[in-house]
Motif scaffolding. Sequence first.
Motif, short mmCIF file in Angstrom:
data_model
loop_
_atom_site.label_atom_id
_atom_site.label_comp_id
_atom_site.label_asym_id
_atom_site.label_seq_id
_atom_site.Cartn_x
_atom_site.Cartn_y
_atom_site.Cartn_z
N PHE A 16 0.82 -1.21 0.00
CA PHE A 16 0.00 0.00 0.00
C PHE A 16 0.85 1.25 0.00
O PHE A 16 1.98 1.26 0.47
CB PHE A 16 -0.98 0.02 1.17
CG PHE A 16 -0.36 -0.21 2.52
CD1 PHE A 16 0.10 0.83 3.28
CD2 PHE A 16 -0.27 -1.50 3.02
CE1 PHE A 16 0.66 0.62 4.52
CE2 PHE A 16 0.29 -1.73 4.26
CZ PHE A 16 0.76 -0.66 5.01
N VAL A 17 0.27 2.29 -0.59
CA VAL A 17 0.83 3.64 -0.58
C VAL A 17 -0.34 4.55 -0.26
O VAL A 17 -1.31 4.61 -1.02
CB VAL A 17 1.45 4.01 -1.94
CG1 VAL A 17 1.93 5.45 -1.93
CG2 VAL A 17 2.59 3.06 -2.29
N GLY A 18 -0.24 5.23 0.88
CA GLY A 18 -1.36 6.06 1.30
C GLY A 18 -2.58 5.19 1.54
O GLY A 18 -2.51 4.21 2.27
N ARG B 255 -1.62 -11.68 -6.63
CA ARG B 255 -1.53 -13.15 -6.62
C ARG B 255 -1.36 -13.61 -8.06
O ARG B 255 -2.10 -13.20 -8.95
CB ARG B 255 -2.79 -13.75 -6.03
CG ARG B 255 -2.79 -15.27 -5.99
CD ARG B 255 -4.02 -15.77 -5.23
NE ARG B 255 -3.97 -17.19 -5.07
CZ ARG B 255 -4.54 -18.06 -5.90
NH1 ARG B 255 -5.23 -17.62 -6.94
NH2 ARG B 255 -4.44 -19.35 -5.68
N GLY B 256 -0.38 -14.48 -8.30
CA GLY B 256 -0.17 -15.02 -9.64
C GLY B 256 0.08 -13.97 -10.69
O GLY B 256 -0.34 -14.12 -11.82
N GLY B 257 0.73 -12.88 -10.32
CA GLY B 257 1.03 -11.81 -11.27
C GLY B 257 -0.12 -10.87 -11.55
O GLY B 257 0.02 -9.92 -12.31
N GLU B 258 -1.28 -11.13 -10.96
CA GLU B 258 -2.43 -10.25 -11.16
C GLU B 258 -2.64 -9.40 -9.91
O GLU B 258 -2.61 -9.90 -8.79
CB GLU B 258 -3.68 -11.07 -11.46
CG GLU B 258 -3.60 -11.76 -12.79
CD GLU B 258 -4.91 -12.40 -13.19
OE1 GLU B 258 -5.97 -11.90 -12.78
OE2 GLU B 258 -4.86 -13.39 -13.91
N ARG B 259 -2.84 -8.10 -10.12
CA ARG B 259 -2.98 -7.15 -9.03
C ARG B 259 -4.35 -6.50 -9.04
O ARG B 259 -4.84 -6.09 -10.08
CB ARG B 259 -1.91 -6.08 -9.15
CG ARG B 259 -2.00 -5.01 -8.10
CD ARG B 259 -0.95 -3.98 -8.30
NE ARG B 259 0.34 -4.64 -8.17
CZ ARG B 259 1.47 -4.02 -7.91
NH1 ARG B 259 1.49 -2.72 -7.78
NH2 ARG B 259 2.58 -4.69 -7.81
N GLN B 260 -4.94 -6.44 -7.86
CA GLN B 260 -6.20 -5.72 -7.65
C GLN B 260 -5.89 -4.59 -6.68
O GLN B 260 -5.24 -4.81 -5.65
CB GLN B 260 -7.27 -6.63 -7.05
CG GLN B 260 -7.69 -7.76 -7.93
CD GLN B 260 -8.60 -7.28 -9.05
OE1 GLN B 260 -9.19 -6.21 -8.99
NE2 GLN B 260 -8.72 -8.08 -10.08
N THR B 261 -6.34 -3.38 -6.99
CA THR B 261 -6.07 -2.22 -6.14
C THR B 261 -7.37 -1.56 -5.75
O THR B 261 -8.29 -1.45 -6.56
CB THR B 261 -5.16 -1.21 -6.87
OG1 THR B 261 -3.94 -1.87 -7.23
CG2 THR B 261 -4.83 -0.01 -5.99
N VAL B 262 -7.43 -1.12 -4.50
CA VAL B 262 -8.62 -0.45 -3.99
C VAL B 262 -8.17 0.70 -3.10
O VAL B 262 -7.10 0.66 -2.50
CB VAL B 262 -9.53 -1.45 -3.22
CG1 VAL B 262 -8.86 -1.95 -1.97
CG2 VAL B 262 -10.86 -0.84 -2.91
N ASP B 263 -8.98 1.74 -3.05
CA ASP B 263 -8.72 2.87 -2.17
C ASP B 263 -9.51 2.65 -0.89
O ASP B 263 -10.73 2.56 -0.92
CB ASP B 263 -9.17 4.16 -2.86
CG ASP B 263 -8.72 5.41 -2.13
OD1 ASP B 263 -8.25 5.30 -0.98
OD2 ASP B 263 -8.84 6.50 -2.71
#
Length: 74
Positions: free
Chosen positions: A43-45, A52-60
Motif C-alpha cells: 500500500f501507498v497512502g 496473486r499469480g502476477g495479477e494485481r487488484q487495487t482499492v482505495d
Amino acid sequence: MCREAANLLYGQSGDAVTFDAATFDISWPAPVDGGRLTFACSFVGTQVSLTRGGERQTVDVSASTAAPTQQGAQ
C-alpha cells in the motif's frame, strides 16, 4: 489496511482471514479445494494492492491512524 482491501475486493473478513506482518501476505480459505488463497499486500497512502499469480487488484481504503504493520493486521 490489507484486511480492509480483502473485504472490499473479495468479501473476505473475520477470523478466517490471516495477515502475516513479516511478509505482508494475507490469506483465507479457498472456496473450492480447501487450501488457502494467499495474496501479497502492499500500500501507498490509502491505495492498497493485493497481488496473486502476477495479477494485481487495487482499492482505495479509508485512512487509518495505525502504524503500517498494525494496519495490515486490522
